[in-house]
Design a protein around this motif. Structure first.
Motif, PDB file in Angstrom:
ATOM      1  N   MET A 108       0.837  -1.199   0.000  1.00  0.00           N
ATOM      2  CA  MET A 108       0.000   0.000   0.000  1.00  0.00           C
ATOM      3  C   MET A 108       0.878   1.258   0.000  1.00  0.00           C
ATOM      4  O   MET A 108       1.906   1.305   0.664  1.00  0.00           O
ATOM      5  CB  MET A 108      -0.907   0.010   1.230  1.00  0.00           C
ATOM      6  CG  MET A 108      -1.832   1.224   1.314  1.00  0.00           C
ATOM      7  SD  MET A 108      -2.932   1.099   2.756  1.00  0.00           S
ATOM      8  CE  MET A 108      -3.797   2.644   2.615  1.00  0.00           C
ATOM      9  N   THR A 109       0.495   2.235  -0.781  1.00  0.00           N
ATOM     10  CA  THR A 109       1.270   3.466  -0.895  1.00  0.00           C
ATOM     11  C   THR A 109       1.201   4.290   0.384  1.00  0.00           C
ATOM     12  O   THR A 109       0.130   4.486   0.938  1.00  0.00           O
ATOM     13  CB  THR A 109       0.754   4.312  -2.071  1.00  0.00           C
ATOM     14  OG1 THR A 109       0.849   3.542  -3.266  1.00  0.00           O
ATOM     15  CG2 THR A 109       1.592   5.562  -2.246  1.00  0.00           C
ATOM     16  N   ALA A 110       2.352   4.727   0.858  1.00  0.00           N
ATOM     17  CA  ALA A 110       2.393   5.547   2.069  1.00  0.00           C
ATOM     18  C   ALA A 110       1.709   6.887   1.823  1.00  0.00           C
ATOM     19  O   ALA A 110       1.716   7.419   0.721  1.00  0.00           O
ATOM     20  CB  ALA A 110       3.845   5.758   2.490  1.00  0.00           C
ATOM     21  N   THR A 111       1.096   7.404   2.874  1.00  0.00           N
ATOM     22  CA  THR A 111       0.362   8.663   2.741  1.00  0.00           C
ATOM     23  C   THR A 111       1.165   9.821   3.314  1.00  0.00           C
ATOM     24  O   THR A 111       2.088   9.646   4.097  1.00  0.00           O
ATOM     25  CB  THR A 111      -0.991   8.570   3.449  1.00  0.00           C
ATOM     26  OG1 THR A 111      -0.761   8.267   4.834  1.00  0.00           O
ATOM     27  CG2 THR A 111      -1.853   7.500   2.819  1.00  0.00           C
ATOM     28  N   TRP A 112       0.762  11.010   2.937  1.00  0.00           N
ATOM     29  CA  TRP A 112       1.411  12.255   3.329  1.00  0.00           C
ATOM     30  C   TRP A 112       0.325  13.312   3.249  1.00  0.00           C
ATOM     31  O   TRP A 112      -0.618  13.175   2.449  1.00  0.00           O
ATOM     32  CB  TRP A 112       2.542  12.536   2.346  1.00  0.00           C
ATOM     33  CG  TRP A 112       3.389  13.747   2.613  1.00  0.00           C
ATOM     34  CD1 TRP A 112       3.390  14.901   1.912  1.00  0.00           C
ATOM     35  CD2 TRP A 112       4.407  13.894   3.615  1.00  0.00           C
ATOM     36  NE1 TRP A 112       4.337  15.770   2.409  1.00  0.00           N
ATOM     37  CE2 TRP A 112       4.972  15.177   3.453  1.00  0.00           C
ATOM     38  CE3 TRP A 112       4.884  13.070   4.620  1.00  0.00           C
ATOM     39  CZ2 TRP A 112       5.996  15.652   4.270  1.00  0.00           C
ATOM     40  CZ3 TRP A 112       5.909  13.533   5.431  1.00  0.00           C
ATOM     41  CH2 TRP A 112       6.457  14.821   5.259  1.00  0.00           C
ATOM     42  N   PRO A 113       0.383  14.365   4.046  1.00  0.00           N
ATOM     43  CA  PRO A 113      -0.694  15.360   3.971  1.00  0.00           C
ATOM     44  C   PRO A 113      -0.851  15.905   2.552  1.00  0.00           C
ATOM     45  O   PRO A 113       0.112  16.412   1.971  1.00  0.00           O
ATOM     46  CB  PRO A 113      -0.224  16.464   4.927  1.00  0.00           C
ATOM     47  CG  PRO A 113       0.720  15.781   5.862  1.00  0.00           C
ATOM     48  CD  PRO A 113       1.395  14.719   5.061  1.00  0.00           C
ATOM     49  N   PRO A 114      -2.032  15.800   1.983  1.00  0.00           N
ATOM     50  CA  PRO A 114      -2.225  16.305   0.616  1.00  0.00           C
ATOM     51  C   PRO A 114      -2.372  17.826   0.604  1.00  0.00           C
ATOM     52  O   PRO A 114      -2.523  18.468   1.653  1.00  0.00           O
ATOM     53  CB  PRO A 114      -3.522  15.636   0.171  1.00  0.00           C
ATOM     54  CG  PRO A 114      -4.287  15.457   1.448  1.00  0.00           C
ATOM     55  CD  PRO A 114      -3.248  15.160   2.508  1.00  0.00           C
ATOM     56  N   LEU A 115      -2.317  18.376  -0.586  1.00  0.00           N
ATOM     57  CA  LEU A 115      -2.565  19.806  -0.752  1.00  0.00           C
ATOM     58  C   LEU A 115      -3.969  20.168  -0.322  1.00  0.00           C
ATOM     59  O   LEU A 115      -4.909  19.406  -0.523  1.00  0.00           O
ATOM     60  CB  LEU A 115      -2.430  20.201  -2.224  1.00  0.00           C
ATOM     61  CG  LEU A 115      -1.065  20.174  -2.901  1.00  0.00           C
ATOM     62  CD1 LEU A 115      -1.241  20.589  -4.356  1.00  0.00           C
ATOM     63  CD2 LEU A 115      -0.108  21.097  -2.193  1.00  0.00           C
ATOM     64  N   ARG A 131       1.556  15.596  -4.405  1.00  0.00           N
ATOM     65  CA  ARG A 131       0.592  16.647  -4.061  1.00  0.00           C
ATOM     66  C   ARG A 131      -0.751  16.066  -3.648  1.00  0.00           C
ATOM     67  O   ARG A 131      -1.527  16.730  -2.961  1.00  0.00           O
ATOM     68  CB  ARG A 131       0.431  17.588  -5.259  1.00  0.00           C
ATOM     69  CG  ARG A 131       1.691  18.401  -5.516  1.00  0.00           C
ATOM     70  CD  ARG A 131       1.760  18.982  -6.917  1.00  0.00           C
ATOM     71  NE  ARG A 131       3.053  19.639  -7.132  1.00  0.00           N
ATOM     72  CZ  ARG A 131       3.564  19.915  -8.326  1.00  0.00           C
ATOM     73  NH1 ARG A 131       2.880  19.592  -9.424  1.00  0.00           N
ATOM     74  NH2 ARG A 131       4.736  20.496  -8.427  1.00  0.00           N
ATOM     75  N   ALA A 132      -0.990  14.820  -4.039  1.00  0.00           N
ATOM     76  CA  ALA A 132      -2.221  14.146  -3.626  1.00  0.00           C
ATOM     77  C   ALA A 132      -2.046  13.396  -2.313  1.00  0.00           C
ATOM     78  O   ALA A 132      -3.001  12.797  -1.803  1.00  0.00           O
ATOM     79  CB  ALA A 132      -2.674  13.180  -4.726  1.00  0.00           C
ATOM     80  N   GLY A 133      -0.823  13.407  -1.758  1.00  0.00           N
ATOM     81  CA  GLY A 133      -0.596  12.761  -0.468  1.00  0.00           C
ATOM     82  C   GLY A 133       0.072  11.408  -0.554  1.00  0.00           C
ATOM     83  O   GLY A 133       0.000  10.626   0.397  1.00  0.00           O
ATOM     84  N   GLU A 134       0.753  11.111  -1.655  1.00  0.00           N
ATOM     85  CA  GLU A 134       1.433   9.830  -1.814  1.00  0.00           C
ATOM     86  C   GLU A 134       2.946  10.052  -1.857  1.00  0.00           C
ATOM     87  O   GLU A 134       3.451  10.747  -2.731  1.00  0.00           O
ATOM     88  CB  GLU A 134       0.982   9.136  -3.101  1.00  0.00           C
ATOM     89  CG  GLU A 134      -0.502   8.820  -3.150  1.00  0.00           C
ATOM     90  CD  GLU A 134      -0.901   8.168  -4.450  1.00  0.00           C
ATOM     91  OE1 GLU A 134      -0.002   7.697  -5.174  1.00  0.00           O
ATOM     92  OE2 GLU A 134      -2.105   8.126  -4.750  1.00  0.00           O
ATOM     93  N   LEU A 135       3.648   9.416  -0.935  1.00  0.00           N
ATOM     94  CA  LEU A 135       5.095   9.572  -0.846  1.00  0.00           C
ATOM     95  C   LEU A 135       5.862   8.607  -1.733  1.00  0.00           C
ATOM     96  O   LEU A 135       6.904   8.953  -2.293  1.00  0.00           O
ATOM     97  CB  LEU A 135       5.561   9.354   0.592  1.00  0.00           C
ATOM     98  CG  LEU A 135       5.502  10.514   1.577  1.00  0.00           C
ATOM     99  CD1 LEU A 135       6.108  10.068   2.897  1.00  0.00           C
ATOM    100  CD2 LEU A 135       6.240  11.721   1.043  1.00  0.00           C
TER     101      LEU A 135
END
Length: 399
Positions: free
Chosen positions: A1-8, A271-275
């Motif tokens: 699963m793709t790691a998340t990051w705060p999105p724009l 920018r969508a929150g995917e690292l």
């Protein structure tokens, strides 16, 4: 699963068209409209957490960069400028600035006839400035990088943050319908300082940190032009600052050239929150860069060895030092050669003539530049390096 990051996030901003005629002689419509500008998250205190697989790949790539830097050993001083130029040329190619190695070296000697080559030479100076400022990683150092990079471009303000809206999209006159609208200019100083606070931290995996910093920098888009080249210079500064590379500039941008579309998709995913996409791409680009640079160094060794079979001279002759210089400075004039060899110009001309007679050099009188000598064997190796950079392929797999 793709790691998340705060999105724009986004904010609505009023856009008031100028009403001036455009290049197509159609005026923008009058009246205020609204567009959505990006609001990037503050990342200074955040801890990026890519997936275990991608984190491991980044760590392997970081070790490979360090290993390559150490492998050159005593040759570092000679190869460092050449690899720096290769990185500058590759970084420029990502933004469709192309020139062959001969044109770039000629531009460094003062030939201004080819605009792209002149801009790429400026990119080389910018990366050199970035490395010189590697221990700072502050707003002031980034402005210095940009000022050096854009010094020859009168259309923009070198070394100054933008005070206008910028966007990426189909129209040059309006952000409406753009693919990406950067943050409003009032947010840029604070966002840039926060990004560089993240870049200065010493508690993060370096290649993960460099990838995130780069993606955040490109999202902020702090300048009206030159953001990509400045951002890639910043990446090199980070690698030096963190000790991943100590002596040479590994041409990581050359690794990105294998799939520029994937590079832009990775920025969009960030920018969508995917690292994972941007970290994976940076790691793979680093591995490709090391493999490509090793091939280049091996080819240049072969070139130098072949020259030794063509030239006969006493063991203490300065011609051997000139051959060593040409491996790393394959286009030069007599003044440059004399300066680099600490010889009087009158003593350099016989050496240059001997190498022309041996087939090592070619001689040509250039307009407004006088006589220039070039070593085509080296230039061909550098152009082959650039061609390999543009080929898609698998990243080197570490055993």
């Amino acid at each position: 699963m793709t790691a998340t990051w705060p999105p724009l996030d986004h904010e609505e901003v009023a856009w008031v068209p100028s009403g001036r005629p455009t290049a197509g002689f159609r005026a923008e419509p009058f009246g205020s409209t609204v567009f959505r500008a990006a609001v990037p998250p503050l990342i200074g205190a955040l801890d990026p957490a890519p997936s275990p697989e991608v984190r491991a790949l980044a760590e392997d790539a970081s070790l490979e960069l360090t290993r390559f830097d150490a492998t050159l050993g005593g040759e570092v001083a000679a190869f460092a400028p050449l690899l720096l130029r290769s990185e500058a040329l590759a970084s420029s190619r990502i933004e469709n600035l192309t020139a062959n190695a001969r044109s770039v070296f000629s531009a460094e000697l003062g030939d201004e006839r080819k605009r792209n080559a002149t801009l790429i030479a400026a990119n080389t100076r910018a990366m050199s400035a970035a490395i010189d400022l590697a221990d700072e990683l502050t707003r002031a150092s980034v402005l210095t990088m940009h000022a050096t990079l854009m010094a020859a471009d009168p259309r923009h303000t070198p070394g100054a943050l933008r005070n206008e809206q910028v966007w990426i999209g189909r129209s040059s006159t309006s952000p409406l319908g753009a693919e990406f609208v950067a943050p409003v200019s009032a947010r840029v100083p604070g966002l840039l300082d926060d990004c560089l606070e993240f870049a200065r931290r010493d508690d993060l995996p370096v290649l993960v940190q460099a990838a995130v910093t780069h993606a955040q920098f490109e999202t902020i888009h702090p300048f009206t032009d030159g953001n990509g080249r400045t951002g890639r210079s910043l990446t090199q500064a980070m690698l030096r600052s963190k000790g991943v590379t100590r002596s040479v500039t590994v041409p990581v941008s050359a690794g990105l050239l294998t799939d520029v579309d994937a590079y832009h998709r990775a920025l969009t995913a960030y920018r969508a929150g995917e690292l994972d996409p941007i970290v994976r791409l940076t790691a793979e680009a680093s591995l490709r860069a090391v493999a490509n640079a090793r091939t280049l160094v091996d080819e240049l060794h072969d070139v130098r060895a072949s020259w030794s079979t063509r030239v006969t001279a006493r063991s203490d002759s300065s011609v051997w030092r000139l051959l060593d210089l040409l491996v790393h400075q394959p286009v030069l004039d007599a003044t440059t050669a004399a300066s680099r060899l600490s010889l009087a110009p009158s003593n350099v001309y016989p050496l240059l003539r001997r190498l022309v007679e041996s087939g090592v050099l070619k001689e040509k009188a250039e307009y407004k530049m006088g006589t220039i000598w070039r070593a085509d064997d080296v230039l061909e190796a550098l152009d082959a390096f650039a061609a390999r950079s543009g080929r898609r392929g698998e990243a080197t797999v570490l055993s």
